[in-house]
Design a protein around this motif. Structure first.
Motif, PDB file in Angstrom:
ATOM      1  N   MET A   1     -17.428  22.634  44.187  1.00 30.70           N
ATOM      2  CA  MET A   1     -18.182  21.603  44.898  1.00 30.70           C
ATOM      3  C   MET A   1     -17.209  20.710  45.660  1.00 30.70           C
ATOM      4  O   MET A   1     -16.168  20.306  45.130  1.00 30.70           O
ATOM      5  CB  MET A   1     -19.010  20.770  43.911  1.00 30.70           C
ATOM      6  CG  MET A   1     -20.138  21.548  43.262  1.00 30.70           C
ATOM      7  SD  MET A   1     -21.121  20.570  42.087  1.00 30.70           S
ATOM      8  CE  MET A   1     -22.101  19.571  43.204  1.00 30.70           C
TER       9      MET A   1
ATOM     10  N   THR B   1     -22.696  34.732  44.636  1.00 31.19           N
ATOM     11  CA  THR B   1     -23.412  33.453  44.676  1.00 31.19           C
ATOM     12  C   THR B   1     -24.556  33.372  43.668  1.00 31.19           C
ATOM     13  O   THR B   1     -25.175  32.317  43.524  1.00 31.19           O
ATOM     14  CB  THR B   1     -23.984  33.203  46.078  1.00 31.19           C
ATOM     15  OG1 THR B   1     -24.815  34.307  46.444  1.00 31.19           O
ATOM     16  CG2 THR B   1     -22.855  33.036  47.088  1.00 31.19           C
TER      17      THR B   1
ATOM     18  N   TYR C   1     -25.130  25.125  35.475  1.00 31.35           N
ATOM     19  CA  TYR C   1     -24.053  25.618  36.334  1.00 31.35           C
ATOM     20  C   TYR C   1     -24.689  26.012  37.661  1.00 31.35           C
ATOM     21  O   TYR C   1     -25.727  26.688  37.689  1.00 31.35           O
ATOM     22  CB  TYR C   1     -23.339  26.805  35.687  1.00 31.35           C
ATOM     23  CG  TYR C   1     -22.484  26.389  34.522  1.00 31.35           C
ATOM     24  CD1 TYR C   1     -21.168  25.974  34.712  1.00 31.35           C
ATOM     25  CD2 TYR C   1     -22.997  26.371  33.233  1.00 31.35           C
ATOM     26  CE1 TYR C   1     -20.382  25.571  33.645  1.00 31.35           C
ATOM     27  CE2 TYR C   1     -22.225  25.964  32.152  1.00 31.35           C
ATOM     28  CZ  TYR C   1     -20.918  25.568  32.371  1.00 31.35           C
ATOM     29  OH  TYR C   1     -20.139  25.159  31.316  1.00 31.35           O
ATOM     30  N   VAL C   2     -24.092  25.537  38.749  1.00 30.67           N
ATOM     31  CA  VAL C   2     -24.702  25.721  40.063  1.00 30.67           C
ATOM     32  C   VAL C   2     -23.911  26.732  40.889  1.00 30.67           C
ATOM     33  O   VAL C   2     -22.691  26.863  40.764  1.00 30.67           O
ATOM     34  CB  VAL C   2     -24.813  24.384  40.816  1.00 30.67           C
ATOM     35  CG1 VAL C   2     -25.883  23.512  40.176  1.00 30.67           C
ATOM     36  CG2 VAL C   2     -23.486  23.631  40.828  1.00 30.67           C
ATOM     37  N   TRP C   3     -24.648  27.403  41.778  1.00 26.86           N
ATOM     38  CA  TRP C   3     -24.122  28.526  42.565  1.00 26.86           C
ATOM     39  C   TRP C   3     -24.619  28.424  43.997  1.00 26.86           C
ATOM     40  O   TRP C   3     -25.710  27.907  44.265  1.00 26.86           O
ATOM     41  CB  TRP C   3     -24.572  29.844  41.963  1.00 26.86           C
ATOM     42  CG  TRP C   3     -24.192  29.949  40.529  1.00 26.86           C
ATOM     43  CD1 TRP C   3     -24.797  29.360  39.440  1.00 26.86           C
ATOM     44  CD2 TRP C   3     -23.105  30.666  40.017  1.00 26.86           C
ATOM     45  NE1 TRP C   3     -24.142  29.671  38.274  1.00 26.86           N
ATOM     46  CE2 TRP C   3     -23.091  30.491  38.610  1.00 26.86           C
ATOM     47  CE3 TRP C   3     -22.124  31.463  40.590  1.00 26.86           C
ATOM     48  CZ2 TRP C   3     -22.143  31.063  37.781  1.00 26.86           C
ATOM     49  CZ3 TRP C   3     -21.182  32.045  39.765  1.00 26.86           C
ATOM     50  CH2 TRP C   3     -21.198  31.850  38.385  1.00 26.86           C
TER      51      TRP C   3
ATOM     52  N   ARG D   1     -24.626  24.174  45.164  1.00 24.43           N
ATOM     53  CA  ARG D   1     -23.400  23.379  45.004  1.00 24.43           C
ATOM     54  C   ARG D   1     -23.207  22.355  46.105  1.00 24.43           C
ATOM     55  O   ARG D   1     -22.268  21.577  46.071  1.00 24.43           O
ATOM     56  CB  ARG D   1     -22.175  24.294  44.986  1.00 24.43           C
ATOM     57  CG  ARG D   1     -22.125  25.231  43.811  1.00 24.43           C
ATOM     58  CD  ARG D   1     -20.824  26.007  43.793  1.00 24.43           C
ATOM     59  NE  ARG D   1     -20.770  26.861  42.621  1.00 24.43           N
ATOM     60  CZ  ARG D   1     -19.722  27.546  42.236  1.00 24.43           C
ATOM     61  NH1 ARG D   1     -18.617  27.507  42.947  1.00 24.43           N
ATOM     62  NH2 ARG D   1     -19.755  28.293  41.151  1.00 24.43           N
TER      63      ARG D   1
ATOM     64  N   TYR E   1     -19.479  23.911  37.774  1.00 21.68           N
ATOM     65  CA  TYR E   1     -19.235  24.949  38.774  1.00 21.68           C
ATOM     66  C   TYR E   1     -17.899  25.613  38.480  1.00 21.68           C
ATOM     67  O   TYR E   1     -17.014  25.032  37.851  1.00 21.68           O
ATOM     68  CB  TYR E   1     -19.214  24.334  40.184  1.00 21.68           C
ATOM     69  CG  TYR E   1     -18.238  23.175  40.304  1.00 21.68           C
ATOM     70  CD1 TYR E   1     -16.904  23.389  40.638  1.00 21.68           C
ATOM     71  CD2 TYR E   1     -18.653  21.868  40.051  1.00 21.68           C
ATOM     72  CE1 TYR E   1     -16.008  22.339  40.711  1.00 21.68           C
ATOM     73  CE2 TYR E   1     -17.766  20.804  40.126  1.00 21.68           C
ATOM     74  CZ  TYR E   1     -16.440  21.047  40.457  1.00 21.68           C
ATOM     75  OH  TYR E   1     -15.542  20.009  40.524  1.00 21.68           O
ATOM     76  N   ASP E   2     -17.757  26.855  38.955  1.00 20.86           N
ATOM     77  CA  ASP E   2     -16.486  27.554  38.782  1.00 20.86           C
ATOM     78  C   ASP E   2     -15.679  27.455  40.068  1.00 20.86           C
ATOM     79  O   ASP E   2     -16.056  26.754  41.009  1.00 20.86           O
ATOM     80  CB  ASP E   2     -16.703  29.004  38.354  1.00 20.86           C
ATOM     81  CG  ASP E   2     -17.437  29.810  39.394  1.00 20.86           C
ATOM     82  OD1 ASP E   2     -17.927  29.218  40.371  1.00 20.86           O
ATOM     83  OD2 ASP E   2     -17.529  31.035  39.231  1.00 20.86           O
TER      84      ASP E   2
ATOM     85  N   ASP F   1     -29.354  28.401  41.522  1.00 20.91           N
ATOM     86  CA  ASP F   1     -29.028  28.565  42.936  1.00 20.91           C
ATOM     87  C   ASP F   1     -30.251  28.060  43.711  1.00 20.91           C
ATOM     88  O   ASP F   1     -31.240  27.623  43.105  1.00 20.91           O
ATOM     89  CB  ASP F   1     -28.678  30.020  43.283  1.00 20.91           C
ATOM     90  CG  ASP F   1     -29.833  30.982  43.043  1.00 20.91           C
ATOM     91  OD1 ASP F   1     -30.874  30.562  42.484  1.00 20.91           O
ATOM     92  OD2 ASP F   1     -29.703  32.161  43.416  1.00 20.91           O
TER      93      ASP F   1
ATOM     94  N   SER G   1     -18.885  30.347  46.802  1.00 21.61           N
ATOM     95  CA  SER G   1     -18.589  30.130  45.391  1.00 21.61           C
ATOM     96  C   SER G   1     -17.405  29.203  45.199  1.00 21.61           C
ATOM     97  O   SER G   1     -16.850  29.098  44.108  1.00 21.61           O
ATOM     98  CB  SER G   1     -18.309  31.474  44.695  1.00 21.61           C
ATOM     99  OG  SER G   1     -19.472  32.255  44.640  1.00 21.61           O
TER     100      SER G   1
END
Length: 708
Positions: A362, A545, A326-328, A332, A352-353, A618, A359
């Motif tokens: 993407m 983030t 999961y990217v932050w 992203r 990703y959320d 991140d 935040s």
């Protein structure tokens, strides 16, 4: 991303089931060893797994056995089962003459006097009038199958397992799987979080099964924390509970021995008035119950195939060899994706959320960069949480019209089922309400189209594949837990047609619709949720983030570290049952860097089980740990590409202390040996893993600690 603390295919399997002995009644099911199998592989196969399907052939008809008084004898693979129709006690006599106690008499006050026993084509039927229970018992494809039906709400405590004094080890599918010596001092203590507790089979176990093994030294009265050594097992039993909803396992330490008694709640409102348990004799291999269950699924067309999922949607192929993350923040962006690619990472699943600012999801540019890199990319979403759209703390919890509060699950007293988190946020939403509204309102389809408008080709749908199902009393959308499960399957099936679909801690009933899951690789122990609620130790939701609950390193308490990550207790039950159907990883809040003390163990387990590591990333994390990630993924990628669609066909311990373990995938496609100890084993240093593909001249070695 919402963090929360929780309150079919026609795949055929070859005949024979390693781990499930053969019998004269099961002729034609002998273990098949292919000519090219090496001696080592022959030994591994004989322990449990080269072929799999109990009763797929040679077992089309079942003998009705014999009935003498209250003693019903039925032939099963590997011997004869005996049911006491007075008490429901079950014993067995194996083909080599070993006597086994598979269940003690029903507990909880007994069953009352039985009614007359009537012979049937499969076995017999009888009743317990005082309890309102009718019983049928027979043999099905080599297993003893006992079904209970109640004419009233109530409860039965049965089978009562672990009562055989020769029972030495219990297998439990908590996460990827545990193999626990019944006299182990830790697991008999309160610190284990198991003894004295009830485990909901339908909600808390990854597979609806458990098992026991015997050993030649199990009659010793000396308590010990040392596991059995290889070669001492010869018999075992697999218990499957297809009627997992309403069923629990109650663990007790009795005389320093761990026992498990099943309990089933008969409830007309929940439609759980039927209860079924199957018993299969095994060779005592620690993964034999999972072999039995894989066979059970295959026989019923309920075993998924990753190859078939790839055929239907070729994007699923990009799961092979991919780590998950999961990217932050800046990770992203297209630049963040390109940074991973430049490090040499050839495959990733990136999730990703849906926040705002850095935040935010993407964008299309970042998604296209991920696709060019050969990565899968998709949003985190959930259809299970609803909040007031004006005050919702996550876009995934805000719905149009009156979805909130009209679609809230209602408890029996009419109040909404509290939603995610502690304290709860909003309510859980009814899958039945969504299914009824979808043809006209398209709430779910519209949500999905919005979430993938950036070109995403994957989707992580939280909650749907877990066992956290609900009874809904809401007017117009009433449902049982089984109905909730069916509704979730229906919507996941729709999503999986065009997206690489994943979900949380996918249970076996969802294996035909999801391609990956985050969570079933983690044997969550009770104390983990309490630790996560401690924001000072675990971390909170800020900064946005790089939330500390994902990024802050944590030292697990000793009891949690033992219960979850001590390799001598870990066995690949989940992978034995479902490898080759879906890709399994650990929970997202337990990223690889979250638990520094367990990194080497977790890396070895991932390679041994042929499962990907899960990260949160991140830009600072990529800069700090990117080279380590790239080296691990470079090692994993060719192994998973070769064996990710294969069945796990063998698991064994190579040393008495269980520190050296070996797995085999397919017909020797991949062999992996992991040394969790500190001393070298046949040239393999402690803390290292060797993997060998059939095309390799020499093993490939990885020592994760040397990468840090």
């Amino acid at each position: 991303m919402t963090s929360k603390v929780p309150t079919a295919s026609n795949t055929s399997e070859p005949p024979g089931i390693p781990g499930i002995p053969n019998s004269p009644e099961n002729s034609g099911l002998s273990l098949r060893v292919r000519p090219r199998t090496t001696p080592t592989r022959v030994l591994a196969a004989s322990l449990a797994l080269a072929a799999t399907a109990l009763g797929v052939s040679g077992c089309g008809s079942a003998s009705a056995g014999t009935l003498e008084g209250n003693r019903l004898e039925l032939p099963v693979s590997g011997g004869t089962a005996v049911v006491d129709t007075t008490t429901l006690a079950v014993t067995a006599r194996t083909g080599d003459g070993q006597q086994m106690e598979l269940s003690g008499p029903a507990a909880g006050g007994g069953l009352g006097a039985p009614g007359p026993v009537t012979r049937t084509a499969e076995g017999a039927r009888w009743s317990y009038p005082a309890k309102g229970l009718s019983v049928t018992a027979g043999t099905e494809r080599g297993r003893l199958r006992i079904r209970l039906r109640s004419d009233r709400d109530g409860k039965v405590d049965w089978p009562v397992t672990g009562t055989d004094r020769a029972a030495s080890v219990i297998q439990l599918p908590r996460g990827s799987g545990l193999d626990i010596p019944v006299r182990d001092t830790f697991w008999n203590s309160a610190e284990s979080g198991l003894a004295g507790k009830a485990v909901d089979v339908g909600a808390e176990l990854a597979l609806p099964l458990w098992g026991y093994s015997t050993s030649t030294q199990s009659k010793s009265t000396q308590p010990t924390s040392a596991p059995s050594t290889p070669g001492r097992r010869g018999h075992g039993v697999s218990y499957l509970t297809p009627t997992d909803i309403g069923t629990s396992l109650n663990f007790a330490s009795t005389g320093g021995r761990l026992r498990a008694t099943a309990a089933h709640a008969f409830d007309a409102g929940e439609e759980t008035r039927d209860y079924e348990v199957t018993f299969a004799l095994t060779d005592g291999n620690p993964v034999a119950p999972a072999v039995d269950y894989r066979s059970y699924l295959a026989q019923r067309g309920q075993l998924g195939s990753l190859r078939e999922k790839i055929r239907r949607n070729p994007a699923n192929e990009k799961l092979l060899g991919a780590f998950h993350a999961y990217v932050w923040g800046d990770a992203r962006t297209a630049a963040g994706v390109e940074k991973l690619k430049k490090l040499g990472v050839d495959r990733m699943w990136l999730g990703y959320d849906s926040g705002s600012g850095k935040s935010a999801p993407m964008n299309a540019q970042a998604v296209q960069a991920a696709k060019r890199a050969g990565y899968l990319v998709g949003p985190y979403d959930t259809f299970s949480n609803g909040q007031n759209p004006k005050t919702a703390d996550s876009p995934t919890s805000a719905w149009p019209d009156r979805v909130y509060p009209d679609f809230c699950i209602r408890r029996a007293d009419g109040t909404p089922q509290p939603g995610f988190g502690n304290p709860p946020r909003g309510c859980y939403l009814s899958s039945r309400a969504f299914e009824r509204a979808e043809p006209d309102k398209h709430y779910l389809a519209d949500r999905t189209r919005k979430m993938i408008a950036n070109g995403a080709d994957s989707y992580f749908l939280d909650v749907d594949a877990t066992g956290e199902e609900f009874r809904d009393h809401g007017a117009g959308h009433e449902m049982t837990k089984a109905g909730d499960r069916e509704n979730r399957l229906a919507r996941m099936r729709r999503l999986s047609r065009n997206l690489v679909l994943g979900s949380e801690s996918a249970q076996a009933w969802a294996n035909t619709v999801v391609a990956f899951n985050h969570g079933s690789g983690t044997p969550v122990a009770e104390g983990l949720w309490a630790l996560q609620r401690d924001k000072e130790k675990w971390g909170g939701y800020l900064p946005e983030t790089a939330p500390k609950n994902f990024f802050k390193p944590v030292q697990l308490p000793d009891d949690l570290a033992t219960a979850m990550y001590d390799p001598k207790y870990r066995v690949p039950l989940y992978e034995t049952a479902l490898h080759g159907s879906l890709v399994n990883a650990e929970r997202w809040e337990l990223s690889y860097d979250k638990l520094p003390a367990q990194k080497t163990t977790r890396a070895l387990l991932a390679m041994l089980y042929n499962t990907p590591l899960n990260y949160v990333l991140d830009r600072p994390t990529i800069e700090r740990n990117g080279r380590e990630l790239a080296a691990l993924q470079k090692y994993f990628s060719p192994l998973h590409r070769a064996a990710g669609t294969e069945q796990m066909t063998s698991f064994r311990w190579l040393t008495g202390d269980r520190t050296v373990q070996r797995t085999v995938f397919g017909d020797g496609t991949l062999t992996v040996t992991a040394n969790f100890g500190t001393r070298a084993y046949e040239g393999l240093p402690g803390g290292c893993v060797d993997a060998k593909l059939t095309t390799d001249r020499a093993p490939r070695r990885l020592c994760p600690a040397k990468l840090s």
